[in-house]
Design a protein around this motif. Structure first.
Motif, mmCIF file in Angstrom:
data_model
loop_
_atom_site.group_PDB
_atom_site.id
_atom_site.type_symbol
_atom_site.label_atom_id
_atom_site.label_comp_id
_atom_site.label_asym_id
_atom_site.label_seq_id
_atom_site.Cartn_x
_atom_site.Cartn_y
_atom_site.Cartn_z
ATOM 1 N N GLY A 1 0.927 -1.213 0.144
ATOM 2 C CA GLY A 1 0.204 -0.048 0.060
ATOM 3 C C GLY A 1 0.918 1.237 -0.032
ATOM 4 N N TYR B 1 3.017 1.758 -2.002
ATOM 5 C CA TYR B 1 3.447 2.334 -3.569
ATOM 6 C C TYR B 1 2.239 2.196 -4.429
ATOM 7 N N TRP C 1 -1.515 3.094 -4.565
ATOM 8 C CA TRP C 1 -2.533 4.059 -4.148
ATOM 9 C C TRP C 1 -3.929 3.926 -4.649
ATOM 10 N N HIS C 2 -4.376 3.084 -5.314
ATOM 11 C CA HIS C 2 -5.749 2.766 -6.021
ATOM 12 C C HIS C 2 -5.858 1.457 -6.180
ATOM 13 N N TYR D 1 3.914 3.955 -7.475
ATOM 14 C CA TYR D 1 4.192 5.231 -7.080
ATOM 15 C C TYR D 1 5.179 5.380 -5.898
#
Length: 428
Positions: free
Chosen positions: A335, A337, A339-340, A373
């Protein structure tokens, strides 16, 4: 789409309605932008799915009596030479019938009188309306306004949820829809590869968007299926980014989350590439994690799988890849890295308004979306493809768009030629 598609959608809808029912669906109205200016009209997608008609202020009124007896009527705008001089020609009755397959037509001024007669004569017990709102504070649509009037004038009519029925129908795509989505994928590929070939350090996000919009404009007037997300560098850490004001600096990743539509069907494709055309060591490491995860998912998705497991497995497997790459200490920390979510259905909407399925079945089309991310490294991107569920597995509809490191780097080295997209245009 041919009128038979819309007729079939309506017939499936009617089969799920109770006898002695009325159904009212609205195409919608223009939304004022400012002063005397309106936003471009965008027809209600459920109305469009049932009729194929995209004109403002149209109304579909259906009555279902005992058994399978059905009567359909569409209310259209009357001719108005003065208004048509300013805003374009209105659909004529023959056009409406050819497109929808409904030949019983009246002008919108007749709807209130006709509806009152049907609602008050005592033959109908149920009124089906599409009353969906994404948020409680969303503006009231014509269906909500009719509900208020009907509740006061006809309290004996029981309100039924038309939205739930249409969502169920839209969950499974028909062959003609899938073919339209394949065409949309070709257009999207053209736009994305054009951006890859045009990419260079110093290029602004709005210039990438201009390339994408230009190429899509060669295939029709409709433009992108949804507001394009195109960002570079630190802007990649805003998941839904629409400013287009940043500049891609040498070494930055470019993120795109874009799509085209064809014959009302939409897609949603994401790619991430280095603006200079060559992945560095860290970019390559993270991109390979996403690619391995995506390939893993397309190798395992099949009918019967729990829909919730798609997102869960993306997160689990990507966590393993990131751990193996030395980015994470434990896969459970993914989580940090990711995010969705990793999956949403596509179709008449890019986030398709369907009935959330418990299990995957053939004919569903949804995204496999792997986002990574890593703010500390300044690398953010997502790899998103459209998954068609088949009888014994699945197909990656957007595999035609370069997605491996080798494919992307090779595409970027070729340089941008508009003629690559099947159009007779000059070298840019």
């Amino acid at each position: 789409m041919k009128k038979e598609f819309y007729q079939g959608n309506r017939n499936r809808m009617y089969q799920k309605m109770k006898p002695y029912s009325l159904l009212v669906m609205f195409s919608g109205k223009e939304v004022r932008k400012t002063n005397d200016e309106y936003y471009p009209f965008y027809a209600d997608r459920n109305f469009l799915y049932l009729t194929g008609l995209e004109s403002k202020e149209f109304i579909l009124l259906v009555r279902k009596d005992s058994g399978e007896e059905i009567n359909e009527k569409v209310y259209i705008l009357p001719p108005d030479p003065l208004k048509e001089r300013w805003t374009g020609r209105r659909m004529k009755p023959q056009q409406v019938e050819e497109m929808s397959g409904i030949g019983n037509l009246s002008y919108v001024q007749e709807f209130e009188k006709d509806f009152h007669k049907l609602a008050s004569e005592g033959n109908y017990q149920y009124l089906y309306l599409d009353l969906f709102k994404e948020d409680f504070e969303d503006r009231d649509l014509p269906a909500h306004q009719l509900l208020l009037r009907a509740a006061a004038a006809y309290p004996y009519l029981q309100i039924e949820n038309a939205n739930a029925i249409v969502r169920e129908l839209r969950t499974i795509k028909q062959p003609c829809e899938i073919e339209a989505m394949r065409e949309a994928e070709k257009i999207t590929r053209a736009g994305i590869t054009a951006m890859m070939k045009a990419s260079k350090p110093g290029m602004y996000e709005y210039q990438y968007k201009a390339v994408f919009d230009y190429v899509l404009g060669q295939y029709g007037p409709q433009g992108p299926a949804f507001p394009s997300i195109i960002s570079a560098g630190e802007n990649n850490f805003c998941i839904h980014y629409y400013s287009y004001t940043g500049q891609a600096k040498d070494g930055d990743m470019v993120l795109n989350d874009v799509g085209a539509w064809y014959d009302h069907l939409m897609n949603d494709v994401s790619r991430g590439w280095p603006c200079n055309g060559k992945y560095n060591e860290k970019q390559r490491l993270l991109y390979e994690c996403a690619l391995k995860t995506s390939n893993h998912m397309f190798g395992m998705i099949k009918p019967g799988m729990l829909m919730a497991e798609v997102d869960a497995e993306i997160r689990r497997y990507n966590g393993l890849m990131l751990k193996d790459a030395g980015v994470l200490e434990r896969p459970e920390e993914t989580g940090a890295y990711m995010w969705h979510g990793g999956a949403h259905h596509v179709g008449f909407d890019v986030h398709d308004a369907i009935c959330p399925p418990k299990r995957i079945t053939p004919g569903m089309v949804f995204c496999v979306d792997v986002g990574i991310y890593h703010e500390e490294w300044g690398i953010g991107f997502r790899l998103e493809d459209n998954c068609l569920v088949t009888e014994d597995g699945c197909e990656n509809l957007s595999a035609i768009t370069p997605r491996t490191i080798e494919e992307i780097e090779d595409t970027m080295q070729k340089g941008y030629f508009a003629a690559d997209y099947g159009k007779d245009m000059e070298h840019i």
